[in-house]
Design a protein around this motif. Structure first.
Motif, short mmCIF file in Angstrom:
data_model
loop_
_atom_site.label_atom_id
_atom_site.label_comp_id
_atom_site.label_asym_id
_atom_site.label_seq_id
_atom_site.Cartn_x
_atom_site.Cartn_y
_atom_site.Cartn_z
N SER A 37 45.72 40.53 31.22
CA SER A 37 46.99 40.77 31.91
C SER A 37 47.01 40.15 33.30
CB SER A 37 47.27 42.26 32.01
OG SER A 37 46.31 42.88 32.84
N THR A 39 49.23 41.17 36.48
CA THR A 39 50.12 42.28 36.83
C THR A 39 50.13 42.55 38.33
OG1 THR A 39 49.51 43.32 34.74
CG2 THR A 39 50.58 44.72 36.34
N SER A 70 49.62 40.00 28.48
CA SER A 70 50.90 40.29 29.13
C SER A 70 50.95 39.79 30.57
CB SER A 70 51.17 41.79 29.11
OG SER A 70 50.20 42.46 29.89
N SER A 72 53.33 41.04 33.72
CA SER A 72 54.35 42.05 34.05
C SER A 72 54.22 42.52 35.49
CB SER A 72 54.23 43.25 33.11
OG SER A 72 52.99 43.90 33.31
N GLY A 73 55.35 43.01 36.02
CA GLY A 73 55.37 43.60 37.36
C GLY A 73 55.04 42.66 38.49
N GLY A 89 57.72 36.32 36.92
CA GLY A 89 56.55 36.46 36.06
C GLY A 89 55.82 35.13 35.90
#
Length: 92
Positions: A37, A39, A70, A72-73, A89
């Motif tokens: 990830s 993030t 992923s 994200s954020g 992103g």
């Protein structure tokens, strides 16, 4: 440069230009696999061409995301109101 991550997190980085979490340049490759990830990163600056790609910024390289990886954020910001930022992103 080639970078491959799997079951790893790139989090909470705040550089003052493009690519909050990862910056891929020219012929570079960035691959995300399994549960990797990117993030909670922020790309920010106050110049016209900076602050893009909060999570991942790809400049003439390759970005590949597989499995349950992923992004994200993440956030892309520029303090000058007349400038536009792209890719909170991912910016390709």
């Amino acid at each position: 440069m080639n970078l491959k991550i799997a079951i790893t997190a790139i989090t909470s980085n705040t550089p003052t230009n493009n690519g909050g979490g990862v910056y891929v340049s020219k012929s570079g490759t960035f691959e995300m696999h399994n549960s990797a990830s990117v993030t909670g990163n922020t790309a920010s600056d106050n110049t016209a061409d900076q602050g893009n790609g909060g999570g991942v910024y790809v400049y003439s390289g390759t970005f590949e995301m597989n499995d349950t990886a992923s992004v994200s954020g993440n956030t892309a910001t520029n303090s000058k109101s007349e400038n536009t930022t792209y890719g909170g992103g991912v910016y390709v």
